[in-house]
Design an enzyme around this catalytic site. Structure first.
Site, PDB file in Angstrom:
ATOM      1  N   THR A 223       0.857  -1.187   0.000  1.00 23.29           N
ATOM      2  CA  THR A 223       0.000   0.000   0.000  1.00 23.29           C
ATOM      3  C   THR A 223       0.890   1.234   0.000  1.00 23.29           C
ATOM      4  O   THR A 223       1.904   1.259   0.711  1.00 23.29           O
ATOM      5  CB  THR A 223      -0.958   0.050   1.208  1.00 23.29           C
ATOM      6  OG1 THR A 223      -1.411   1.410   1.386  1.00 23.29           O
ATOM      7  CG2 THR A 223      -0.322  -0.391   2.514  1.00 23.29           C
TER       8      THR A 223
ATOM      9  N   ASP B 168       0.353   3.812   1.391  1.00 26.08           N
ATOM     10  CA  ASP B 168       0.215   4.537   2.666  1.00 26.08           C
ATOM     11  C   ASP B 168       1.274   4.155   3.705  1.00 26.08           C
ATOM     12  O   ASP B 168       1.462   4.889   4.680  1.00 26.08           O
ATOM     13  CB  ASP B 168      -1.176   4.286   3.265  1.00 26.08           C
ATOM     14  CG  ASP B 168      -2.288   4.895   2.425  1.00 26.08           C
ATOM     15  OD1 ASP B 168      -1.973   5.682   1.506  1.00 26.08           O
ATOM     16  OD2 ASP B 168      -3.460   4.588   2.683  1.00 26.08           O
TER      17      ASP B 168
ATOM     18  N   ASP C 150       1.161   2.071   6.072  1.00 23.02           N
ATOM     19  CA  ASP C 150       0.526   2.138   7.394  1.00 23.02           C
ATOM     20  C   ASP C 150       0.244   0.755   7.995  1.00 23.02           C
ATOM     21  O   ASP C 150      -0.740   0.574   8.703  1.00 23.02           O
ATOM     22  CB  ASP C 150      -0.779   2.957   7.302  1.00 23.02           C
ATOM     23  CG  ASP C 150      -1.786   2.335   6.335  1.00 23.02           C
ATOM     24  OD1 ASP C 150      -1.407   1.432   5.560  1.00 23.02           O
ATOM     25  OD2 ASP C 150      -2.955   2.757   6.357  1.00 23.02           O
TER      26      ASP C 150
ATOM     27  N   ARG D 154      -0.532   6.659  -7.295  1.00 23.31           N
ATOM     28  CA  ARG D 154      -0.633   5.199  -7.196  1.00 23.31           C
ATOM     29  C   ARG D 154      -0.166   4.497  -8.466  1.00 23.31           C
ATOM     30  O   ARG D 154      -0.095   3.268  -8.494  1.00 23.31           O
ATOM     31  CB  ARG D 154      -2.082   4.793  -6.884  1.00 23.31           C
ATOM     32  CG  ARG D 154      -2.392   4.877  -5.425  1.00 23.31           C
ATOM     33  CD  ARG D 154      -3.393   3.873  -4.908  1.00 23.31           C
ATOM     34  NE  ARG D 154      -4.493   3.544  -5.745  1.00 23.31           N
ATOM     35  CZ  ARG D 154      -5.774   3.511  -5.325  1.00 23.31           C
ATOM     36  NH1 ARG D 154      -6.061   3.831  -4.094  1.00 23.31           N
ATOM     37  NH2 ARG D 154      -6.723   3.154  -6.134  1.00 23.31           N
TER      38      ARG D 154
ATOM     39  N   LYS E  12      11.813  34.609   1.547  1.00 20.00           N
ATOM     40  CA  LYS E  12      11.320  33.379   0.928  1.00 20.00           C
ATOM     41  C   LYS E  12      10.117  33.753   0.052  1.00 20.00           C
ATOM     42  O   LYS E  12       9.199  34.417   0.517  1.00 20.00           O
ATOM     43  CB  LYS E  12      10.912  32.392   2.024  1.00 20.00           C
ATOM     44  CG  LYS E  12      10.688  31.005   1.545  1.00 20.00           C
ATOM     45  CD  LYS E  12      10.625  30.045   2.726  1.00 20.00           C
ATOM     46  CE  LYS E  12      10.256  28.658   2.253  1.00 20.00           C
ATOM     47  NZ  LYS E  12      10.361  27.666   3.283  1.00 20.00           N
TER      48      LYS E  12
HETATM   49  O1  F6P Z   1      -4.447   2.427  -1.040  1.00 19.94           O
HETATM   50  C1  F6P Z   1      -4.470   3.436  -0.137  1.00 19.94           C
HETATM   51  C2  F6P Z   1      -5.163   4.622  -0.757  1.00 19.94           C
HETATM   52  O2  F6P Z   1      -4.519   4.954  -1.953  1.00 19.94           O
HETATM   53  C3  F6P Z   1      -5.257   5.810   0.146  1.00 19.94           C
HETATM   54  O3  F6P Z   1      -4.107   6.601   0.145  1.00 19.94           O
HETATM   55  C4  F6P Z   1      -6.452   6.484  -0.424  1.00 19.94           C
HETATM   56  O4  F6P Z   1      -7.065   7.271   0.539  1.00 19.94           O
HETATM   57  C5  F6P Z   1      -7.343   5.352  -0.818  1.00 19.94           C
HETATM   58  O5  F6P Z   1      -6.491   4.272  -1.070  1.00 19.94           O
HETATM   59  C6  F6P Z   1      -8.205   5.635  -2.017  1.00 19.94           C
HETATM   60  O6  F6P Z   1      -8.970   4.522  -2.309  1.00 19.94           O
HETATM   61  P1  F6P Z   1      -9.926   4.352  -3.558  1.00 19.94           P
HETATM   62  O7  F6P Z   1      -9.111   3.762  -4.654  1.00 19.94           O
HETATM   63  O8  F6P Z   1     -10.971   3.402  -3.087  1.00 19.94           O
HETATM   64  O9  F6P Z   1     -10.456   5.707  -3.896  1.00 19.94           O
END
Ligand code: F6P
Length: 324
Positions: A129, A131, A133, A257, A218
């Site tokens: 993932t 994330d 997490d 992603r 800045k």
């Molecule tokens: O896979 C994790 C994630 O990419 C999160 O960062 C994001 O909030 C979520 O999935 C989005 O999911 P979907 O593809 O269901 O919109």
């Protein structure tokens, strides 16, 4: 007597992550090396319920180590949420002769794997993932690529925002976790990073920092906001009102992603995919493959789901202290 493993199902589920394909490839090829038949399950648990599968061989995973997305497709299955759905999925495993299933994904995927294991199916999880997490693993497949993609996008943004002397409010993915936002924020030299895990004072952490920056010549400020916090438009308007500077929102979104996985994600995914099959063959079941302190190891899936990953508070402090 322990049942011999002859056929292993492989699925990807939940949000995809760059490197999932490399993990599938490694699992398939390790199966072949060990005379085990790899069976690709399409569309995650939904596909498992409907026996949407394909028998794979070494050539089915040709040329995918460098491809983003997942050749097995992915889904978030409503049907699998119910016990009836889980029962049907387990029946499909028996009908297809699957002796174990490798489940590649995040937290939701592991909850699904645990449910499947309770129906008597042997499972093995691989964390993937963007994330990052997953509590039991210091690293999840896809994080590095997503971070690099976000950094590249923000670097481009910074060029034009700098010319116009604007403030950029940039939303980085992560619905429940700010790991990606903090990492990216450090890499782009953000003025402030706003994440769901820590409270923040708009006046102190955003407005005063922008004002201080202005006093030190800045000309452009980056405010990174984790998706879980959201409200970028509101943040942007308040900045414009309180500082008199022009501010703009950019949401990087799903671009993070996609794309070819980085070398780190390819290597990590290959190690994890290989390890998952090897460990199943060695008799391990109902575990999650983890990366901790440079080692690949296993954590029982029920324990893995209880473990929470806390945000790197030191990194967050560093980010704040170097943002002058
Ligand atoms: O896979 C994790 C994630 O990419 C999160 O960062 C994001 O909030 C979520 O999935 C989005 O999911 P979907 O593809 O269901 O919109």
């Amino acid at each position: 007597m322990e049942q011999k493993i002859r056929r292993i199902g492989i699925l990807t589920s939940g949000g995809d992550a760059p490197g999932m394909n490399a993990a599938v490839r490694a699992a398939v090829r390790t199966c072949i090396q060990n005379k085990v038949i790899p069976v690709g399950i399409r569309r995650g648990y939904q596909g498992l319920i409907h026996a949407d599968v394909l028998e794979m061989n070494a050539r089915s995973v040709n040329g995918i180590v460098d491809q983003g997305g997942t050749i097995l497709y992915t889904a978030r299955s409503e049907d699998f949420m119910s016990e009836a759905g889980q029962h049907r999925a387990a029946q499909t495993c028996r009908y297809l002769g699957l002796d174990a299933v490798i489940c590649i994904g995040g937290d939701g995927t592991f909850k699904g794997a645990l449910a499947l294991s309770k129906q008597g199916v042997k499972v093995m999880g691989i964390p993937a993932t963007i994330d990052n997490d997953i509590g039991c693993s210091h690293y999840t497949i896809g994080f590095d690529t997503a971070a690099n993609t976000a950094v590249e996008a923000i670097d481009r943004l910074a060029d034009t925002m700098q010319s116009h002397e604007r403030v950029s409010v940039v939303e980085v993915m992560g619905r429940h976790a700010g790991h990606l936002a903090v990492y990216v924020g450090v890499a782009v030299g953000a003025t402030s990073i706003i994440i769901p895990e820590f409270p923040y004072s708009f006046e102190h952490d955003v407005i005063e920092k922008i004002r201080e920056g202005r006093m030190h010549d800045k000309h452009h400020h980056l405010i990174i906001v984790a998706e879980g916090v959201g409200k970028c438009d509101e943040i942007c308007s308040r900045i414009a009102d309180e500082t008199g500077l022009e501010a703009r929102v950019s949401i990087i979104g799903y671009i993070q992603r996609g794309g070819a996985p980085s070398a780190r994600d390819r290597v990590m995914a290959t190690r994890m995919g290989h390890f998952a099959v090897e460990q199943l063959l060695a008799g391990q079941t109902n575990q999650v493959v983890c990366y901790r302190d440079s080692h690949i190891l296993l954590t029982p899936i029920d324990e893995a789901l209880e473990m929470k990953k806390s945000l790197d508070a030191y990194m967050y402090r560093v980010a704040g202290e170097v943002a002058l």
